[in-house]
Design a protein around this motif. Sequence first.
Motif, mmCIF file in Angstrom:
data_model
loop_
_atom_site.group_PDB
_atom_site.id
_atom_site.type_symbol
_atom_site.label_atom_id
_atom_site.label_comp_id
_atom_site.label_asym_id
_atom_site.label_seq_id
_atom_site.Cartn_x
_atom_site.Cartn_y
_atom_site.Cartn_z
ATOM 1 N N GLY A 122 0.799 -1.218 0.000
ATOM 2 C CA GLY A 122 0.000 0.000 0.000
ATOM 3 C C GLY A 122 0.831 1.267 0.000
ATOM 4 N N LEU A 123 2.148 1.138 -0.064
ATOM 5 C CA LEU A 123 3.031 2.300 -0.127
ATOM 6 C C LEU A 123 2.981 2.941 -1.506
ATOM 7 N N ASP A 124 3.336 4.217 -1.572
ATOM 8 C CA ASP A 124 3.498 4.870 -2.871
ATOM 9 C C ASP A 124 4.793 4.371 -3.498
ATOM 10 N N LEU A 125 4.691 3.836 -4.712
ATOM 11 C CA LEU A 125 5.853 3.385 -5.464
ATOM 12 C C LEU A 125 6.166 4.398 -6.555
ATOM 13 N N VAL A 126 7.363 4.304 -7.130
ATOM 14 C CA VAL A 126 7.780 5.194 -8.206
ATOM 15 C C VAL A 126 7.345 4.588 -9.535
ATOM 16 N N ALA A 127 6.398 5.250 -10.203
ATOM 17 C CA ALA A 127 5.859 4.706 -11.446
ATOM 18 C C ALA A 127 6.935 4.564 -12.513
ATOM 19 N N GLU A 128 7.914 5.457 -12.513
ATOM 20 C CA GLU A 128 8.966 5.431 -13.532
ATOM 21 C C GLU A 128 10.002 4.320 -13.301
ATOM 22 N N SER A 129 10.000 3.725 -12.128
ATOM 23 C CA SER A 129 10.977 2.686 -11.823
ATOM 24 C C SER A 129 10.670 1.418 -12.622
ATOM 25 N N PRO A 130 11.656 0.863 -13.347
ATOM 26 C CA PRO A 130 11.391 -0.329 -14.156
ATOM 27 C C PRO A 130 11.288 -1.619 -13.352
ATOM 28 N N ILE A 131 11.801 -1.614 -12.130
ATOM 29 C CA ILE A 131 11.748 -2.804 -11.267
ATOM 30 C C ILE A 131 11.419 -2.346 -9.849
ATOM 31 N N THR A 132 10.403 -2.957 -9.258
ATOM 32 C CA THR A 132 10.062 -2.653 -7.867
ATOM 33 C C THR A 132 9.966 -3.956 -7.083
ATOM 34 N N MET A 133 10.343 -3.874 -5.823
ATOM 35 C CA MET A 133 10.266 -5.019 -4.914
ATOM 36 C C MET A 133 9.591 -4.572 -3.626
ATOM 37 N N GLU A 134 8.575 -5.304 -3.221
ATOM 38 C CA GLU A 134 7.881 -4.999 -1.971
ATOM 39 C C GLU A 134 8.116 -6.117 -0.968
ATOM 40 N N GLY A 135 8.135 -5.752 0.307
ATOM 41 C CA GLY A 135 8.334 -6.758 1.339
ATOM 42 C C GLY A 135 8.349 -6.146 2.718
ATOM 43 N N ARG A 136 9.099 -6.786 3.617
ATOM 44 C CA ARG A 136 9.150 -6.360 5.008
ATOM 45 C C ARG A 136 10.577 -6.447 5.530
ATOM 46 N N ILE A 137 10.880 -5.587 6.482
ATOM 47 C CA ILE A 137 12.143 -5.673 7.197
ATOM 48 C C ILE A 137 11.992 -6.696 8.320
ATOM 49 N N GLU A 138 12.896 -7.684 8.316
ATOM 50 C CA GLU A 138 12.825 -8.752 9.316
ATOM 51 C C GLU A 138 13.770 -8.509 10.494
ATOM 52 N N ALA A 139 14.825 -7.721 10.281
ATOM 53 C CA ALA A 139 15.776 -7.456 11.367
ATOM 54 C C ALA A 139 16.569 -6.197 11.041
ATOM 55 N N ILE A 140 16.987 -5.493 12.087
ATOM 56 C CA ILE A 140 17.859 -4.324 11.952
ATOM 57 C C ILE A 140 19.077 -4.562 12.837
ATOM 58 N N HIS A 141 20.262 -4.531 12.234
ATOM 59 C CA HIS A 141 21.496 -4.839 12.936
ATOM 60 C C HIS A 141 22.373 -3.597 13.043
ATOM 61 N N GLN A 142 22.865 -3.324 14.231
ATOM 62 C CA GLN A 142 23.835 -2.245 14.413
ATOM 63 C C GLN A 142 25.144 -2.611 13.732
ATOM 64 N N ILE A 143 25.766 -1.651 13.066
ATOM 65 C CA ILE A 143 27.065 -1.858 12.435
ATOM 66 C C ILE A 143 28.123 -1.109 13.245
ATOM 67 N N GLY A 144 29.102 -1.828 13.746
ATOM 68 C CA GLY A 144 30.172 -1.206 14.513
ATOM 69 C C GLY A 144 29.675 -0.646 15.843
ATOM 70 N N ALA A 145 30.402 0.326 16.358
ATOM 71 C CA ALA A 145 30.037 0.944 17.633
ATOM 72 C C ALA A 145 28.773 1.783 17.485
ATOM 73 N N ALA A 146 28.067 1.976 18.594
ATOM 74 C CA ALA A 146 26.806 2.716 18.559
ATOM 75 C C ALA A 146 26.992 4.127 18.038
#
Length: 210
Positions: free
Chosen positions: A118-142
């Motif tokens: 249900g998000l707004d997608l970019v009509a001009e984009s030739p390839i779109t992928m929809e989905g969900r974020i399953e995890a967010i990982h910290q990179i390096g020190a906070a």
Amino acid sequence: MKRTVEPKVLYFGTPVVLISTRNPDGSTNLAPMSSAWWLGYHAMLGMGTSAQTVKNLVDRPEIALNLVDPAMVAALDRIALLTGSEEMSDAKRARGYRYEPDKFAAAGLSRTTGALTGLDLVAESPITMEGRIEAIHQIGAADNHLCALAMKVEQVQVEEDLLMSNDRYIDPLAWDPLIMKFTEYFAGGVPAYESSLARGWEMPKLNVAG
């Protein structure tokens, strides 16, 4: 002979992506990024934790990736130094970033509605992928304020002229992604457009013959 150096950025070249996420008020935030890679039907996205995109995904994990081709480079550059967050670091502000809530309009891009998210997608984009974020990982020190977001790709839409005879395959000769390499835009291995992001990072001007 190799030299030991400390480059300002490690940006060896990845496809440019416009990320759609949902703001707290239900509108769609559109954000350009170029630290993305795929393995199977999973994507790993690298971003700064202060980005409105990351703030949105912490609470609302629906996401869409709008891939960018060279024809879209001018529109992309118009929002390269825009942010959907009213709060930004001094470093980001010094590079020329400014707040803009409607980046579709600022870029001159059209909206279409994602069937899955249900998000707004970019009509001009030739390839779109929809989905969900399953995890967010910290990179390096906070205090690096960097994270990697693991996305599960659940639906892919591709312009018909990029498909091979079997719809399971995208034609690698027909698909020419816009690449961000050391903050500069490249298509087909050559510079594609003068980059506002490169100027914001105070990168040296490219020495392009001809």
